[in-house]
Design a protein around this motif. Structure first.
Motif, PDB file in Angstrom:
ATOM      1  N   UNK A  30      10.554  -3.921   8.740  1.00  0.00           N
ATOM      2  CA  UNK A  30      11.553  -4.830   9.278  1.00  0.00           C
ATOM      3  C   UNK A  30      12.947  -4.262   9.036  1.00  0.00           C
ATOM      4  N   UNK A  31      13.948  -5.012   9.452  1.00  0.00           N
ATOM      5  CA  UNK A  31      15.332  -4.614   9.193  1.00  0.00           C
ATOM      6  C   UNK A  31      15.778  -5.013   7.793  1.00  0.00           C
ATOM      7  N   UNK A  32      14.914  -5.694   7.067  1.00  0.00           N
ATOM      8  CA  UNK A  32      15.239  -6.118   5.706  1.00  0.00           C
ATOM      9  C   UNK A  32      15.351  -4.904   4.791  1.00  0.00           C
ATOM     10  N   UNK A  33      16.139  -5.033   3.726  1.00  0.00           N
ATOM     11  CA  UNK A  33      16.304  -3.944   2.759  1.00  0.00           C
ATOM     12  C   UNK A  33      15.359  -4.109   1.576  1.00  0.00           C
ATOM     13  N   UNK A  34      14.829  -5.329   1.402  1.00  0.00           N
ATOM     14  CA  UNK A  34      13.941  -5.604   0.275  1.00  0.00           C
ATOM     15  C   UNK A  34      12.695  -6.338   0.759  1.00  0.00           C
ATOM     16  N   UNK A  35      11.688  -6.380  -0.103  1.00  0.00           N
ATOM     17  CA  UNK A  35      10.468  -7.129   0.175  1.00  0.00           C
ATOM     18  C   UNK A  35       9.997  -7.772  -1.126  1.00  0.00           C
ATOM     19  N   UNK A  36       9.146  -8.783  -1.004  1.00  0.00           N
ATOM     20  CA  UNK A  36       8.614  -9.478  -2.171  1.00  0.00           C
ATOM     21  C   UNK A  36       7.302  -8.821  -2.591  1.00  0.00           C
ATOM     22  N   UNK A  37       7.173  -8.622  -3.904  1.00  0.00           N
ATOM     23  CA  UNK A  37       5.976  -8.002  -4.462  1.00  0.00           C
ATOM     24  C   UNK A  37       5.438  -8.886  -5.579  1.00  0.00           C
TER      25      UNK A  37
ATOM     26  N   UNK B 160      -3.695  -3.241  -2.041  1.00  0.00           N
ATOM     27  CA  UNK B 160      -3.972  -3.403  -0.621  1.00  0.00           C
ATOM     28  C   UNK B 160      -3.472  -4.755  -0.163  1.00  0.00           C
ATOM     29  N   UNK B 161      -2.769  -4.778   0.904  1.00  0.00           N
ATOM     30  CA  UNK B 161      -2.238  -6.012   1.448  1.00  0.00           C
ATOM     31  C   UNK B 161      -1.036  -5.726   2.315  1.00  0.00           C
ATOM     32  N   UNK B 162      -0.904  -6.524   3.363  1.00  0.00           N
ATOM     33  CA  UNK B 162       0.211  -6.306   4.282  1.00  0.00           C
ATOM     34  C   UNK B 162       1.079  -7.540   4.442  1.00  0.00           C
ATOM     35  N   UNK B 163       0.719  -8.633   3.761  1.00  0.00           N
ATOM     36  CA  UNK B 163       1.478  -9.875   3.852  1.00  0.00           C
ATOM     37  C   UNK B 163       2.208 -10.078   2.537  1.00  0.00           C
ATOM     38  N   UNK B 164       3.506 -10.415   2.624  1.00  0.00           N
ATOM     39  CA  UNK B 164       4.283 -10.636   1.400  1.00  0.00           C
ATOM     40  C   UNK B 164       3.808 -11.899   0.706  1.00  0.00           C
ATOM     41  N   UNK B 165       3.810 -11.925  -0.624  1.00  0.00           N
ATOM     42  CA  UNK B 165       4.211 -10.833  -1.496  1.00  0.00           C
ATOM     43  C   UNK B 165       3.154  -9.729  -1.520  1.00  0.00           C
ATOM     44  N   UNK B 166       3.624  -8.489  -1.468  1.00  0.00           N
ATOM     45  CA  UNK B 166       2.752  -7.315  -1.482  1.00  0.00           C
ATOM     46  C   UNK B 166       2.168  -7.157  -2.891  1.00  0.00           C
ATOM     47  N   UNK B 167       0.835  -7.016  -3.025  1.00  0.00           N
ATOM     48  CA  UNK B 167       0.237  -6.925  -4.358  1.00  0.00           C
ATOM     49  C   UNK B 167       0.421  -5.561  -5.013  1.00  0.00           C
ATOM     50  N   UNK B 168       0.694  -5.589  -6.308  1.00  0.00           N
ATOM     51  CA  UNK B 168       0.755  -4.392  -7.140  1.00  0.00           C
ATOM     52  C   UNK B 168      -0.174  -4.608  -8.330  1.00  0.00           C
ATOM     53  N   UNK B 169      -1.102  -3.680  -8.553  1.00  0.00           N
ATOM     54  CA  UNK B 169      -2.080  -3.793  -9.618  1.00  0.00           C
ATOM     55  C   UNK B 169      -1.636  -3.031 -10.861  1.00  0.00           C
TER      56      UNK B 169
ATOM     57  N   UNK C 112      13.337  -2.990  -3.398  1.00  0.00           N
ATOM     58  CA  UNK C 112      13.917  -2.328  -2.230  1.00  0.00           C
ATOM     59  C   UNK C 112      12.898  -1.390  -1.584  1.00  0.00           C
ATOM     60  N   UNK C 113      12.960  -1.265  -0.277  1.00  0.00           N
ATOM     61  CA  UNK C 113      12.157  -0.262   0.418  1.00  0.00           C
ATOM     62  C   UNK C 113      12.661   1.122   0.010  1.00  0.00           C
ATOM     63  N   UNK C 114      11.773   2.102  -0.024  1.00  0.00           N
ATOM     64  CA  UNK C 114      12.135   3.484  -0.305  1.00  0.00           C
ATOM     65  C   UNK C 114      11.806   4.293   0.944  1.00  0.00           C
ATOM     66  N   UNK C 115      12.831   4.802   1.586  1.00  0.00           N
ATOM     67  CA  UNK C 115      12.686   5.541   2.848  1.00  0.00           C
ATOM     68  C   UNK C 115      11.913   4.719   3.875  1.00  0.00           C
ATOM     69  N   UNK C 116      12.185   3.418   3.911  1.00  0.00           N
ATOM     70  CA  UNK C 116      11.565   2.536   4.887  1.00  0.00           C
ATOM     71  C   UNK C 116      10.145   2.113   4.568  1.00  0.00           C
ATOM     72  N   UNK C 117       9.642   2.433   3.379  1.00  0.00           N
ATOM     73  CA  UNK C 117       8.257   2.113   3.018  1.00  0.00           C
ATOM     74  C   UNK C 117       8.210   1.363   1.688  1.00  0.00           C
ATOM     75  N   UNK C 118       7.045   0.772   1.418  1.00  0.00           N
ATOM     76  CA  UNK C 118       6.850   0.119   0.129  1.00  0.00           C
ATOM     77  C   UNK C 118       6.841   1.162  -0.979  1.00  0.00           C
ATOM     78  N   UNK C 119       7.280   0.785  -2.160  1.00  0.00           N
ATOM     79  CA  UNK C 119       7.238   1.682  -3.312  1.00  0.00           C
ATOM     80  C   UNK C 119       5.780   1.882  -3.736  1.00  0.00           C
TER      81      UNK C 119
END
Length: 78
Positions: free
Chosen positions: A2-9, A55-64, A26-33
């Protein structure tokens, strides 16, 4: 993306510190960290915990949770 600069994790596991916590990253080079490292202070000790992109594409993006390192230098008297 998206045009957003951040995403929820969402941080998943292993204990109550950081578990199920939703943070904004924040996105890093347009991708999730790929990895997230956070520093926690508890009981006079400092620890660094690491989470990896799940794995997941809907916010909040999961981090294990993948590991923890005690970052407090040892207190050794000579």
């Amino acid at each position: 993306m998206t045009d957003e600069r951040t995403y929820k994790a969402e941080l998943i596991g292993p204990t109550t510190v950081g578990n199920a916590e939703v943070i904004e990253l924040p996105y890093v080079n347009g991708a999730y960290q790929d990895l997230v490292e956070l520093t926690f202070e508890a009981g006079g000790a400092t620890s660094v915990r690491t989470w990896a992109l799940g794995e997941g594409t809907v916010e909040p993006i999961p981090y294990n949770f993948v590991g923890e390192v005690d970052a407090t230098p040892p207190n050794v008297e000579n």
